[in-house]
Design an enzyme around this catalytic site. Structure first.
Site, PDB file in Angstrom:
ATOM      1  CG  HIS A  75       2.749  11.998 -35.136  1.00 26.87           C
ATOM      2  ND1 HIS A  75       2.149  14.244 -36.087  1.00 26.87           N
ATOM      3  CD2 HIS A  75       4.256  13.027 -35.515  1.00 26.87           C
ATOM      4  CE1 HIS A  75       2.865  14.443 -35.634  1.00 26.87           C
ATOM      5  NE2 HIS A  75       4.178  13.889 -35.779  1.00 26.87           N
ATOM      6  CG  ASN A 148       3.498  18.949 -37.649  1.00 29.03           C
ATOM      7  OD1 ASN A 148       3.034  17.529 -37.659  1.00 29.03           O
ATOM      8  ND2 ASN A 148       5.483  19.004 -37.224  1.00 29.03           N
TER       9      ASN A 148
HETATM   10  C1  HEM Z   1       8.830  18.507 -41.105  1.00 26.94           C
HETATM   11  C2  HEM Z   1       8.686  17.761 -40.168  1.00 26.94           C
HETATM   12  C3  HEM Z   1       7.633  17.107 -39.821  1.00 26.94           C
HETATM   13  C4  HEM Z   1       6.646  16.862 -40.309  1.00 26.94           C
HETATM   14  C5  HEM Z   1       5.918  18.071 -40.627  1.00 26.94           C
HETATM   15  C6  HEM Z   1       6.205  15.250 -39.551  1.00 26.94           C
HETATM   16  C7  HEM Z   1       4.783  15.104 -39.458  1.00 26.94           C
HETATM   17  C8  HEM Z   1       3.793  14.153 -39.445  1.00 26.94           C
HETATM   18  C9  HEM Z   1       3.031  12.986 -38.997  1.00 26.94           C
HETATM   19  C10 HEM Z   1       1.640  14.523 -39.188  1.00 26.94           C
HETATM   20  C11 HEM Z   1       3.124  12.236 -38.474  1.00 26.94           C
HETATM   21  C12 HEM Z   1       1.054  11.458 -38.597  1.00 26.94           C
HETATM   22  C13 HEM Z   1       1.019  11.027 -39.217  1.00 26.94           C
HETATM   23  C14 HEM Z   1      -0.063  10.019 -39.356  1.00 26.94           C
HETATM   24  O1  HEM Z   1      -1.379  10.904 -38.599  1.00 26.94           O
HETATM   25  O2  HEM Z   1      -0.348   9.391 -39.194  1.00 26.94           O
HETATM   26  C15 HEM Z   1       4.018  11.404 -39.024  1.00 26.94           C
HETATM   27  C16 HEM Z   1       3.936  10.597 -38.526  1.00 26.94           C
HETATM   28  C17 HEM Z   1       5.494  10.143 -38.041  1.00 26.94           C
HETATM   29  N1  HEM Z   1       6.833  10.751 -38.795  1.00 26.94           N
HETATM   30 FE1  HEM Z   1       6.807  12.984 -38.910  1.00 26.94          FE
HETATM   31  N2  HEM Z   1       7.042  14.822 -39.163  1.00 26.94           N
HETATM   32  C18 HEM Z   1       8.358  15.308 -39.393  1.00 26.94           C
HETATM   33  C19 HEM Z   1       9.575  14.917 -40.086  1.00 26.94           C
HETATM   34  C20 HEM Z   1      10.078  14.229 -39.101  1.00 26.94           C
HETATM   35  C21 HEM Z   1      11.511  12.838 -39.553  1.00 26.94           C
HETATM   36  C22 HEM Z   1      12.392  14.148 -39.583  1.00 26.94           C
HETATM   37  C23 HEM Z   1      10.973  11.967 -39.107  1.00 26.94           C
HETATM   38  C24 HEM Z   1      11.790  10.561 -39.476  1.00 26.94           C
HETATM   39  C25 HEM Z   1      12.975  10.590 -40.185  1.00 26.94           C
HETATM   40  C26 HEM Z   1       9.773  11.356 -39.755  1.00 26.94           C
HETATM   41  C27 HEM Z   1       9.153   9.945 -38.929  1.00 26.94           C
HETATM   42  C28 HEM Z   1       7.938   9.722 -38.539  1.00 26.94           C
HETATM   43  C29 HEM Z   1       7.208   8.542 -38.406  1.00 26.94           C
HETATM   44  C30 HEM Z   1       8.347   7.795 -38.791  1.00 26.94           C
HETATM   45  C31 HEM Z   1       5.759   8.564 -38.203  1.00 26.94           C
HETATM   46  C32 HEM Z   1       4.906   7.104 -37.711  1.00 26.94           C
HETATM   47  C33 HEM Z   1       4.200   7.288 -39.441  1.00 26.94           C
HETATM   48  C34 HEM Z   1       2.894   6.131 -38.699  1.00 26.94           C
HETATM   49  O3  HEM Z   1       3.720   4.833 -38.155  1.00 26.94           O
HETATM   50  O4  HEM Z   1       2.448   6.111 -39.512  1.00 26.94           O
HETATM   51  N3  HEM Z   1       8.750  12.258 -39.173  1.00 26.94           N
HETATM   52  N4  HEM Z   1       4.770  12.219 -38.525  1.00 26.94           N
END
Ligand code: HEM
Length: 700
Positions: A75, A148
């Site tokens: 993202h 999402n």
């Molecule tokens: C239903 C499953 C998931 C959804 C809906 C989701 C949604 C999101 C969203 C919307 C962001 C961006 C947030 C922003 O705008 O700053 C994000 C970032 C991220 N997600 Fe997910 N994600 C999912 C699953 C996962 C999983 C399973 C992991 C790790 C175990 C993960 C790790 C991360 C990481 C590390 C970031 C970067 C955050 C940052 O640096 O600010 N995500 N995710």
């Protein structure tokens, strides 16, 4: 803000005000010393070496050298907006969350929309999932809903997340392709991960090509808990529905926009807010009683499953309005730190194993990305209600704790945990017992029933788009074994689908179905059943000198009254003169715009204008391309003649009275401009006329 104050729409804006700085009149160093010259470094003689004494030079360069922080690991590319959320009615029966109690309260929010795969500088319109993350600055602290635009996910257990992301990101040896799933590594992984098939159907569908952040849904995905003030818990799923309906683009269009305007979705969001066309989304919930946890033929803890709205209706509970653009991209949109673990009393987690992993990963990644545990003190992340605890020091501490006591228990200073039964966060006392195992629950084993449900729910054009998307994605896969395995997985979803996919990717079609298609569908899944309105759309008016001024102005005014933005597109920037001598400003040229950047086009009459456009290949291409992408097209008088010289075909054009055939609205005369405008606006509301894709292919 004091602890007693209520939040309101402007509370976060006021809070941020203390941090805002203007450009200032004099340039100074970071120490506030006025700078006399910022163009020449200090040297010995004008051709001599620079000097270490030059503290201004050093500060300027060393700050510059450190201006980048790690981009988000996923993202990375996103766009933010401020706004507020307001509940329709009290939800006290279900949750004690403060922002859902009082319909008069406007809780400030910051939202970040994003693509998932591409780097920070990648194009907006790639085929991808979109992030939909909201930070609610509530009276009880910050609540982050990090969702999402697709209601399910690729994997069931967070331990597979690094594998998924490694597979979909550019390949490790050559860092290609950028922001695209269409490569061997991704499909290799998917072909060995059948649990992803439901999500894959969504990703291959039009949902992955949103027309606008204003026109896409958001989902919390996981099952969460609502807990009321008696401690009673119910399961809950969160849904955001855009008031403008859910609409997508066609793939060819999105690819062209990637070059013409890689900021397309970002610009659309920014400009809409600047113009006062505030994006709005309704929050809905599906509430499931604890005792109904096991009543479905899937596990509600499995994030690859949705709860069909026919089984549990979505109840609208409030609305979010995005009404203010950020002042500074880095300070706000880049530094905002979302964490699914940021919850407030009244909202709790379920045991969904994907959610459980996320509860740890986001905090960890913020520590890495923002570099200090004090990231919560950054203005965009700071809660509106005061926060105090015994966590001290660390890099970039921005507050000055005045208490002499930084431990608990203490008799000297204060800072007690809240009595749990009143204000403090109490985790729902779920009863859990079992053995430590590395296992997946057998209730997570069915990977295809809902993939089939999704496919069955789509209209014919939507189904066809899935086949085309699979041809593109898998057409880019070199390894035949991967393509074969994917056809096999599609055969588990729907036999006819598998045969069609196979045909386009050089794989023999499967001869037998794996199992009978269950035939079930859910109406809410198809975008055909969404809200349809012309509001928020953009129309190009193709014109040149000699255009019929009345026909331009009457339709432009009608469009604007319907909330549609209309721009004059011509060969050169500047002014054009209508046949009746009116000067009209050209908004865009054929060079600085393209049909793909508009929702519809209008060709007014005027013999001279029509003749000039006829001689311009760009104008004819504009019409052909809009037709190819199934967009509404309107033309009057000589404008109709221009359409006849284009490649559009298979639709009836007006010879005398007004015609509206397949989204092409034409009138030979201007006898009823009001009726004409009305028909055109209705056609714009329809979004696209998909039957043209089947019937008539035009080159563009
Ligand atoms: C239903 C499953 C998931 C959804 C809906 C989701 C949604 C999101 C969203 C919307 C962001 C961006 C947030 C922003 O705008 O700053 C994000 C970032 C991220 N997600 Fe997910 N994600 C999912 C699953 C996962 C999983 C399973 C992991 C790790 C175990 C993960 C790790 C991360 C990481 C590390 C970031 C970067 C955050 C940052 O640096 O600010 N995500 N995710």
């Amino acid at each position: 803000m004091t602890e007693q104050q209520r939040v309101n729409d402007s509370a976060k804006n006021q809070d941020l005000d203390q941090y805002r700085v203007s450009a200032g009149e004099d340039l100074t160093t970071n120490q506030g010393v006025r700078v006399s010259d910022t163009d020449n470094s200090l040297k010995i003689g004008s051709r001599g070496p620079s000097l270490r004494d030059d503290f201004h030079f050093q500060e300027k360069l060393t700050h510059f050298d450190r201006e980048r922080i790690p981009e988000r690991v996923v993202h990375a590319r996103g766009s933010g907006a401020h706004g507020y959320f307001q509940a329709y009615e009290s939800m006290a029966e279900y949750t004690k969350a403060k922002f859902l109690q009082d319909p008069s309260v406007q809780t400030p929010v910051f939202v970040r929309f994003s693509t998932v795969v591409g780097f920070r500088g990648s194009a907006d319109t790639v085929r991808d999932v979109r992030g939909f993350a909201i930070k609610f600055y509530t009276e009880d602290g910050n609540y982050d809903m990090v969702g999402n635009n697709i209601p399910v996910f690729f994997i069931q257990d967070a331990i597979k997340f690094p594998d998924l992301v490694h597979a979909i990101k550019p390949e490790p040896h050559n860092e290609m392709p950028q922001a695209a799933a269409a490569h061997d590594n991704f499909w290799d992984f998917i072909s060995l991960t059948p649990e992803a098939m439901h999500m894959i159907m969504w990703v291959l569908s039009d949902r992955a090509l949103p027309r606008s952040f204003r026109m896409m849904q958001g989902f919390g995905i996981h099952t969460f808990r609502f807990v009321n003030d008696q401690g009673k818990s119910r399961f809950v799923k969160f849904h955001w529905k855009p008031m403008l309906g859910v609409h997508s683009m066609v793939f060819d269009e999105t690819q062209k926009i990637g070059g013409k305007d890689p900021d397309f979705n970002r610009r659309d969001l920014w400009e809409s807010i600047e113009k006062g066309n505030f994006p709005e989304y309704e929050l809905g919930v599906q509430i499931i009683a604890e005792e109904d946890e096991y009543k479905f033929d899937f596990d509600i803890l499995d994030p690859t499953k949705l709860i069909p709205e026919e089984l549990v209706p979505v109840r609208p509970i409030g609305k979010m309005v995005l009404n203010r653009n950020p002042d500074n991209f880095f300070a706000e949109t880049e530094q905002v730190a979302f964490q699914p673990s940021n919850v407030v009393p009244g909202i709790d987690f379920s045991d969904d194993p994907l959610l459980q992993g996320r509860l740890m990963s986001y905090h960890d990644t913020q520590l890495h990305r923002l570099g200090s545990p004090n990231f919560t003190e950054l203005p965009i992340n700071k809660s509106l209600c005061p926060f105090h605890n015994n966590q001290r020091d660390g890099r970039m501490q921005m507050r000055i704790p005045t208490s002499t006591v930084n431990y608990y228990p203490n008799s000297l200073g204060g800072g007690q945990p809240a009595p749990s039964e009143t204000e403090g966060y109490v985790h729902y006392p779920e009863r859990v017992e079992g053995q430590k195992v590395r296992e997946r629950s057998p209730s997570f084993k069915d990977h295809f029933t809902q993939a089939t449900l999704f496919f069955n729910s789509l209209s014919m054009p939507e189904k066809e788009h899935i086949v085309q998307a699979a041809h593109f994605e898998l057409g880019k896969v070199e390894d035949k074994g991967v393509r074969e395995r994917m056809v096999n997985l599609f055969n588990h979803v729907d036999h006819e689908l598998a045969k069609k996919v196979a045909m386009g990717i050089g794989i023999p079609a499967p001869t037998q179905s794996v199992s009978e298609n269950h035939g079930k569908s859910s109406a809410a899944i198809s975008q055909e059943n969404t809200t349809k309105t012309a509001k928020g759309r953009k129309v190009a008016i193709l014109a040149a000198d000699g255009v019929n001024g009345e026909q331009v102005m009457a339709i432009k005014t009608a469009l604007q009254e319907a909330g549609v933005q209309a721009e004059i597109v011509s060969k050169f920037k500047g002014m054009i003169k209508s046949a009746d001598g009116q000067e009209m400003m050209v908004d865009k040229t054929f060079l600085t715009s393209a049909s793909v950047l508009f929702d519809a086009i209008y060709v007014p009459g005027g013999a001279q204008s029509s003749e000039a456009l006829r001689m311009q290949g760009d104008a004819i291409h504009f019409i052909n391309e809009a037709f190819k992408h199934c967009k509404p097209i309107a033309a009057i008088a000589e404008g109709v003649e221009l359409l006849k010289t284009s490649d559009i075909k298979g639709v009836k054009l007006s010879d005398s009275s007004m015609q509206n055939d397949g989204g092409v609205v034409t009138a030979k005369t201007q006898s009823d401009l009001n009726g004409f405008a009305k028909s055109f606006i209705e056609a714009i509301a329809q979004h696209r006329f998909w039957m043209r894709e089947e019937k008539e292919k035009v080159p563009a």
